[in-house]
Design a protein around this motif. Structure first.
Motif, PDB file in Angstrom:
ATOM      1  N   ALA A  23       0.825  -1.212   0.000  1.00  0.00           N
ATOM      2  CA  ALA A  23       0.000   0.000   0.000  1.00  0.00           C
ATOM      3  C   ALA A  23       0.856   1.257   0.000  1.00  0.00           C
ATOM      4  N   LEU A  40      -4.663   8.689   3.763  1.00  0.00           N
ATOM      5  CA  LEU A  40      -5.391   7.890   2.778  1.00  0.00           C
ATOM      6  C   LEU A  40      -4.509   6.718   2.369  1.00  0.00           C
ATOM      7  N   LYS A  41      -4.917   5.528   2.775  1.00  0.00           N
ATOM      8  CA  LYS A  41      -4.146   4.311   2.511  1.00  0.00           C
ATOM      9  C   LYS A  41      -4.758   3.601   1.315  1.00  0.00           C
ATOM     10  N   MET A  42      -3.955   3.382   0.268  1.00  0.00           N
ATOM     11  CA  MET A  42      -4.446   2.763  -0.948  1.00  0.00           C
ATOM     12  C   MET A  42      -3.601   1.550  -1.309  1.00  0.00           C
ATOM     13  N   ARG A  46      -3.740  -3.203  -8.666  1.00  0.00           N
ATOM     14  CA  ARG A  46      -5.042  -2.953  -9.269  1.00  0.00           C
ATOM     15  C   ARG A  46      -5.325  -4.040 -10.303  1.00  0.00           C
ATOM     16  N   SER A  53      -7.062  -7.026   0.214  1.00  0.00           N
ATOM     17  CA  SER A  53      -8.381  -6.405   0.409  1.00  0.00           C
ATOM     18  C   SER A  53      -9.002  -6.845   1.726  1.00  0.00           C
ATOM     19  N   HIS A  77     -13.996   4.145   4.167  1.00  0.00           N
ATOM     20  CA  HIS A  77     -13.432   2.942   3.569  1.00  0.00           C
ATOM     21  C   HIS A  77     -14.149   2.647   2.268  1.00  0.00           C
ATOM     22  N   TRP A  81      -9.146   0.947  -0.437  1.00  0.00           N
ATOM     23  CA  TRP A  81      -8.648   2.154   0.220  1.00  0.00           C
ATOM     24  C   TRP A  81      -9.279   2.335   1.604  1.00  0.00           C
TER      25      TRP A  81
END
Length: 266
Positions: A23, A40-42, A46, A53, A77, A81
């Protein structure tokens, strides 16, 4: 990857503040009132990997159950993210004074004891997850990153299956894939406290295998033999907190930190 100025799910990205294996964390602010600054953690992949997840979903679900002044609040949430409280003071290592570091660790110990009362084990206590608010004097420190958290008594995946920065703080039961409990976090907290006081965690080794073997079988080092300002009693406190069997450790996280604080008080 997002860049400063990008908009995402009601947030505007300000800067990248951290990158991990799975992340990226950005400082961002809400577009609409109350216009809070958030972390903001992403997830990097992808589409996100199912395991990553699930970890993020668990972090949000557990975070929403908790309300404590020294636990970082989760805010929102979505798929891949998570937005959480932004802790502007950075890691606990930014505190230059030993007494302040111990005070911050005591706050984290209180948060952990609260957490255990809620039936949750953090399972990744380490200095990197102890963060400071903008004013430590006024608002203190907070425990962050609940992605590895488990229910009391749950079995966490054995930590020896992958290289991890958490290994220097990992209790034997966590390494072996046995049920985790409050004592698991206590072990990690005292390892962290030792590092914050002396510059290194109790157990070190050149390899993952060597460090794992030390956590599982080596006696706790007697640090007072090598560090002149540490009293001999420090060794006894640390040895009990790092007992190989969880039931031999202290009954709360606050107890060993309070003992160390009293011992080292000027």
């Amino acid at each position: 990857m997002l860049s400063p100025g990008d908009r995402f799910e009601g947030y505007v990205v300000d800067a990248v503040v951290g990158r991990g294996g799975t992340a990226t964390v950005y400082r961002a602010h809400e577009i609409r009132p109350p216009e809070r600054t958030v972390a903001l953690k992403m997830l990097t992949d992808r589409p996100p990997r199912p395991d990553d997840s699930a970890r993020l979903d668990r972090e949000f679900a557990l975070g929403r159950r908790l309300a404590h002044p020294h636990i970082a609040a989760v805010i929102a949430h979505g798929p891949g993210w998570l937005a959480m409280e932004f802790l502007a003071g950075g890691p606990i290592t930014n505190l230059p004074v030993r007494s302040d570091r111990l005070a911050a660790v005591a706050q984290i110990a209180d948060a952990l004891d609260y957490l255990h009362g809620q039936g949750v084990v953090h399972c990744d206590v380490k200095p990197a997850n102890m963060l400071l608010r903008a004013s430590f004097v006024d608002d203190g420190a907070a425990l962050a990153d609940f992605g590895s958290a488990r229910e009391l008594g749950e079995v966490a995946p054995p930590r020896t299956t992958r290289v991890t920065a958490s290994l220097p703080y990992s209790a034997p039961e966590l390494l072996l894939g046995r049920p985790v409990g409050a004592a698991t976090d206590e072990y990690a907290l005292v390892c962290s406290a030792v590092e914050l006081l002396t510059g290194a965690p109790p157990f070190t080794a050149a390899t993952t295998m060597g460090l794992t073997a030390a956590q599982l079988a080596s006696p706790t080092p007697r640090l007072s033999r090598h560090i002149a300002w540490l009293p001999h009693a420090f060794d006894s406190i640390v040895a009990k907190a790092l007992a190989k069997q969880p039931e031999a450790r202290y009954s709360t996280c606050a107890e060993p930190i309070a003992l160390i604080t009293r011992l080292l008080r000027p």
